[in-house]
Enzyme design. Structure first.
Site: not given
Ligand code: 13P
Length: 250
Positions: A9, A11, A167, A173, A212
């Site tokens: 992802n 983002k 999640e 994050g 993470s």
């Molecule tokens: P991180 O891997 O940066 O923690 O994000 C996870 C996430 O939200 C994937 O959709």
């Protein structure tokens, strides 16, 4: 047998240049294996170009969100049909960032899930509790509410063509990954909820862990019996890190 799925992802990150570099590096470094599927979910504006670049590779394309409506006067929105037209196969729905920052409610997420499926996409439904929920001992309550909103609206049969991502918000994050045991415990619970509605579909639904995930912890997470892959944020923006996570699946 459930096939692993490792999804990146991206983002709201990157430029046209960096997106092209990232997908090229992933394609070049990826060793396709039958037991694991690899997916990237770039921002909307990069979908068409990333799709062009991944042609002929085994990497699948997905989007990060979809409108709950089919078409019409919805300024700024993107429909399932548009995503399918860009050759997306998957779409993330109900990500915690959308729930927390953009007010997406359980009924709205359920509508997005169903609209996406009707358009021919495979929804990746995100569920997960906040730290406060967990500390109150309400992880199961929250996950049940989020999952049941979709199960009740779409029916268990819909999960034959869907993926669920657990999640935990406190792990996204933050660098605080859930332990493999914590992830497994909630994954088994999610599977039991789907199995209650339909045993066969519950057994076949892929459940991804997100929060993470990195090369250093992917293998131990993916070894858990109900963890069928990962939804990777930050670490999916680094080709080497993402490829190492892909290699840990299966
Ligand atoms: P991180 O891997 O940066 O923690 O994000 C996870 C996430 O939200 C994937 O959709």
């Amino acid at each position: 047998m459930r096939k692993y799925l490792v999804a990146g992802n991206w983002k709201m990150n990157g430029s046209r240049d960096s997106a092209a570099r990232l997908i090229n590096d992933i394609i070049q470094g990826l060793e396709p294996r039958p037991e694991a599927e690899v997916l990237v979910c770039p921002p909307f504006v990069h979908l068409a170009e990333v799709n062009r670049l991944l042609k002929g590779s085994s990497v699948a394309l997905g989007a990060q969100d979809v409108c709950a409506e089919n078409n019409g006067a919805y300024t700024g929105e993107v429909s399932g049909a548009m995503l399918l037209d860009c050759e997306c196969r998957y779409v993330i729905v109900g990500h915690s960032e959308r729930r927390a920052l953009y007010g997406e409610t359980d009924p709205m997420v359920a509508r997005k899930f169903m609209t996406a499926q009707k358009a021919g996409l495979i929804p990746i439904l995100c569920v997960g509790e906040t730290l406060a929920d967990r500390e109150r001992g309400e992880t199961h309550v929250v996950v049940t509410r989020q999952l049941k909103a979709v199960l009740d609206a779409a029916g268990a049969g819909a999960f034959a063509q869907a993926v669920v991502a657990y999640e935990p918000v406190w792990a996204i994050g933050t660098g605080h990954t859930a332990t493999p045991e914590q992830a497994q415990e909630v994954h088994a619970f999610i599977r039991s909820l789907i199995r209650t509605a339909d045993v066969k579909i519950g057994d076949a639904t892929r459940l991804l862990y997100g929060g993470s995930v990195k090369a250093a912890n992917a293998a131990e997470l993916f070894r858990m019996p109900d963890v069928d892959g990962g939804l990777v944020g930050g670490a999916s923006l680094e080709a080497r890190e993402f490829l190492a996570i892909c290699a840990a699946a299966g």
